[in-house]
Scaffold this active site. Structure first.
Site, PDB file in Angstrom:
ATOM      1  N   PRO A 219       1.668  -1.401 -40.440  1.00 45.45           N
ATOM      2  CA  PRO A 219       2.556  -2.355 -39.991  1.00 45.45           C
ATOM      3  C   PRO A 219       3.068  -3.166 -41.335  1.00 45.45           C
ATOM      4  O   PRO A 219       1.768  -3.772 -41.717  1.00 45.45           O
ATOM      5  CB  PRO A 219       2.623  -3.328 -38.881  1.00 45.45           C
ATOM      6  CG  PRO A 219       0.666  -2.980 -37.959  1.00 45.45           C
ATOM      7  CD  PRO A 219       0.232  -1.664 -38.824  1.00 45.45           C
ATOM      8  N   ASN A 220       3.782  -3.495 -41.338  1.00 46.17           N
ATOM      9  CA  ASN A 220       4.301  -4.544 -42.262  1.00 46.17           C
ATOM     10  C   ASN A 220       3.992  -3.837 -43.845  1.00 46.17           C
ATOM     11  O   ASN A 220       4.581  -4.879 -44.435  1.00 46.17           O
ATOM     12  CB  ASN A 220       4.057  -6.112 -41.919  1.00 46.17           C
ATOM     13  CG  ASN A 220       4.134  -6.580 -40.407  1.00 46.17           C
ATOM     14  OD1 ASN A 220       5.593  -6.028 -39.885  1.00 46.17           O
ATOM     15  ND2 ASN A 220       3.577  -6.835 -39.780  1.00 46.17           N
TER      16      ASN A 220
ATOM     17  N   ARG B 107       7.016 -10.092 -48.193  1.00 44.61           N
ATOM     18  CA  ARG B 107       5.213 -10.865 -47.908  1.00 44.61           C
ATOM     19  C   ARG B 107       4.332 -11.769 -48.168  1.00 44.61           C
ATOM     20  O   ARG B 107       5.193 -11.979 -49.914  1.00 44.61           O
ATOM     21  CB  ARG B 107       4.155 -10.061 -47.390  1.00 44.61           C
ATOM     22  CG  ARG B 107       4.988  -8.684 -46.505  1.00 44.61           C
ATOM     23  CD  ARG B 107       4.085  -7.648 -45.493  1.00 44.61           C
ATOM     24  NE  ARG B 107       2.895  -8.781 -44.808  1.00 44.61           N
ATOM     25  CZ  ARG B 107       1.753  -7.761 -44.112  1.00 44.61           C
ATOM     26  NH1 ARG B 107       1.458  -6.692 -44.758  1.00 44.61           N
ATOM     27  NH2 ARG B 107       0.819  -8.634 -43.864  1.00 44.61           N
TER      28      ARG B 107
ATOM     29  N   TYR C  93       0.099 -10.352 -51.683  1.00 44.06           N
ATOM     30  CA  TYR C  93       0.409  -8.650 -52.528  1.00 44.06           C
ATOM     31  C   TYR C  93       0.912  -9.087 -53.337  1.00 44.06           C
ATOM     32  O   TYR C  93       1.620  -7.981 -53.509  1.00 44.06           O
ATOM     33  CB  TYR C  93       1.614  -8.552 -50.998  1.00 44.06           C
ATOM     34  CG  TYR C  93       0.490  -8.367 -49.595  1.00 44.06           C
ATOM     35  CD1 TYR C  93      -0.379  -8.029 -49.209  1.00 44.06           C
ATOM     36  CD2 TYR C  93       0.828  -9.574 -49.021  1.00 44.06           C
ATOM     37  CE1 TYR C  93      -0.953  -7.354 -48.357  1.00 44.06           C
ATOM     38  CE2 TYR C  93       0.579  -9.518 -47.881  1.00 44.06           C
ATOM     39  CZ  TYR C  93      -1.150  -8.367 -47.276  1.00 44.06           C
ATOM     40  OH  TYR C  93      -1.294  -8.786 -46.555  1.00 44.06           O
TER      41      TYR C  93
ATOM     42  N   ASN D 160      -4.342   2.127 -44.523  1.00 45.99           N
ATOM     43  CA  ASN D 160      -4.496   1.233 -44.437  1.00 45.99           C
ATOM     44  C   ASN D 160      -4.234   0.592 -43.836  1.00 45.99           C
ATOM     45  O   ASN D 160      -2.307   0.741 -42.597  1.00 45.99           O
ATOM     46  CB  ASN D 160      -3.218   0.763 -45.780  1.00 45.99           C
ATOM     47  CG  ASN D 160      -3.572  -0.446 -45.582  1.00 45.99           C
ATOM     48  OD1 ASN D 160      -3.896  -1.896 -45.069  1.00 45.99           O
ATOM     49  ND2 ASN D 160      -2.537  -1.639 -46.673  1.00 45.99           N
TER      50      ASN D 160
ATOM     51  N   ALA E 122      -2.652  -5.083 -39.397  1.00 46.53           N
ATOM     52  CA  ALA E 122      -3.454  -5.614 -38.471  1.00 46.53           C
ATOM     53  C   ALA E 122      -3.805  -4.851 -38.263  1.00 46.53           C
ATOM     54  O   ALA E 122      -4.984  -5.457 -37.638  1.00 46.53           O
ATOM     55  CB  ALA E 122      -1.976  -6.500 -38.253  1.00 46.53           C
TER      56      ALA E 122
ATOM     57  N   GLU F   9     -11.055   3.715 -46.193  1.00 45.55           N
ATOM     58  CA  GLU F   9     -10.183   2.807 -45.736  1.00 45.55           C
ATOM     59  C   GLU F   9      -9.829   1.484 -46.489  1.00 45.55           C
ATOM     60  O   GLU F   9     -10.575   1.261 -47.700  1.00 45.55           O
ATOM     61  CB  GLU F   9     -11.263   1.379 -44.466  1.00 45.55           C
ATOM     62  CG  GLU F   9      -9.645   0.615 -44.198  1.00 45.55           C
ATOM     63  CD  GLU F   9     -10.961  -0.535 -43.246  1.00 45.55           C
ATOM     64  OE1 GLU F   9     -11.958   0.046 -43.089  1.00 45.55           O
ATOM     65  OE2 GLU F   9     -10.496  -1.920 -43.391  1.00 45.55           O
TER      66      GLU F   9
ATOM     67  N   HIS G   9      -7.499  -1.594 -48.559  1.00 43.32           N
ATOM     68  CA  HIS G   9      -6.497  -2.764 -48.290  1.00 43.32           C
ATOM     69  C   HIS G   9      -6.172  -3.476 -49.947  1.00 43.32           C
ATOM     70  O   HIS G   9      -6.965  -3.201 -50.742  1.00 43.32           O
ATOM     71  CB  HIS G   9      -7.284  -3.804 -47.364  1.00 43.32           C
ATOM     72  CG  HIS G   9      -8.286  -2.965 -46.104  1.00 43.32           C
ATOM     73  ND1 HIS G   9      -7.177  -2.881 -44.797  1.00 43.32           N
ATOM     74  CD2 HIS G   9      -8.674  -3.419 -45.636  1.00 43.32           C
ATOM     75  CE1 HIS G   9      -7.816  -3.261 -43.783  1.00 43.32           C
ATOM     76  NE2 HIS G   9      -8.901  -3.031 -44.322  1.00 43.32           N
TER      77      HIS G   9
ATOM     78  N   ARG H 133      -9.689 -14.225 -46.386  1.00 43.07           N
ATOM     79  CA  ARG H 133      -8.980 -14.570 -45.914  1.00 43.07           C
ATOM     80  C   ARG H 133      -9.312 -15.758 -43.892  1.00 43.07           C
ATOM     81  O   ARG H 133     -10.152 -14.829 -44.458  1.00 43.07           O
ATOM     82  CB  ARG H 133      -7.015 -13.741 -45.978  1.00 43.07           C
ATOM     83  CG  ARG H 133      -7.267 -13.264 -47.136  1.00 43.07           C
ATOM     84  CD  ARG H 133      -5.793 -12.371 -46.952  1.00 43.07           C
ATOM     85  NE  ARG H 133      -5.160 -12.382 -46.632  1.00 43.07           N
ATOM     86  CZ  ARG H 133      -3.797 -11.278 -46.108  1.00 43.07           C
ATOM     87  NH1 ARG H 133      -3.749 -10.150 -46.655  1.00 43.07           N
ATOM     88  NH2 ARG H 133      -2.922 -12.087 -45.518  1.00 43.07           N
TER      89      ARG H 133
HETATM   90  C1  DQA Z   1      -3.815  -5.330 -45.223  1.00 42.01           C
HETATM   91  C2  DQA Z   1      -4.706  -6.801 -44.697  1.00 42.01           C
HETATM   92  C3  DQA Z   1      -5.179  -6.704 -43.661  1.00 42.01           C
HETATM   93  O1  DQA Z   1      -5.052  -7.804 -43.088  1.00 42.01           O
HETATM   94  C4  DQA Z   1      -2.690  -7.543 -42.984  1.00 42.01           C
HETATM   95  O2  DQA Z   1      -2.710  -7.701 -41.495  1.00 42.01           O
HETATM   96  C5  DQA Z   1      -2.083  -6.783 -43.584  1.00 42.01           C
HETATM   97  C6  DQA Z   1      -2.621  -5.669 -44.982  1.00 42.01           C
HETATM   98  C7  DQA Z   1      -3.960  -5.158 -47.199  1.00 42.01           C
HETATM   99  O3  DQA Z   1      -3.580  -4.220 -47.679  1.00 42.01           O
HETATM  100  O4  DQA Z   1      -3.795  -6.248 -47.065  1.00 42.01           O
HETATM  101  O5  DQA Z   1      -1.066  -5.904 -43.376  1.00 42.01           O
HETATM  102  O6  DQA Z   1      -4.351  -4.219 -44.389  1.00 42.01           O
END
Ligand code: DQA
Length: 143
Positions: free
Chosen positions: A9-10, A17, A22, A73, A76, A97, A99, A106
């Site tokens: 998501p997102n 963001r 990012y 990825n 959240a 995994e 990120h 964070r």
């Molecule tokens: C994320 C890190 C997560 O904590 C966050 O909720 C994201 C992006 C990253 O790629 O850094 O949406 O997965």
């Protein structure tokens, strides 16, 4: 074998963001960068994004049935989705995994990953390079 790259998501709204985490990257650039790196490494990839936990789980089930490797990825969902963790547990091929940011630097709620314990490994904190490193690691895992 095609590697499935799943984004949670997102992530499709990356350019809207926090720039401190990012940068200026937008989702089409992320996708294009991964596709170009994969092609340079002669790896076949399919990249998908969803904001829906249910859709991500359906795609993980399909990957399990096809014994497909996954670079994931979970965004959240990383921090609290036991349903996604259970689906990742069912995968038959390696799963990495990734990120973009480093969740450990964070907020405290991001310090927990319910996914890491069922992944082959985790790469975090290198922006788009996290995905590039995951492609290289996956290539090695698949021999
Ligand atoms: C994320 C890190 C997560 O904590 C966050 O909720 C994201 C992006 C990253 O790629 O850094 O949406 O997965």
């Amino acid at each position: 074998m095609k590697i499935l790259i799943l984004n949670g998501p997102n992530l499709a709204r990356l350019d809207l963001r926090e720039k401190s985490h990012y940068g200026d990257l937008d989702y089409p650039q992320l996708k294009k960068g991964i596709e170009e790196k994969a092609s340079a490494l002669k790896i076949d990839v399919e990249i998908r994004q969803s904001d829906s936990e249910s859709e991500l789980i359906t795609w993980l089930h399909e990957a399990a049935d096809k014994k497909q490797p996954v670079i994931f990825n979970p965004a959240a969902f990383t921090h609290y989705s036991y349903a996604i963790r259970d689906a990742v547990t069912m995968l038959k091929a390696p799963v990495i995994e990734v990120h973009l940011s480093n969740p450990l630097s964070r907020e405290e709620f991001r310090h927990t990953s319910v996914i890491s314990g069922v992944a082959n490994g985790t790469i975090a904190g290198f922006g788009i390079e996290s995905y590039y490193l995951a492609l290289i690691a996956m290539q090695k895992l698949l021999g």
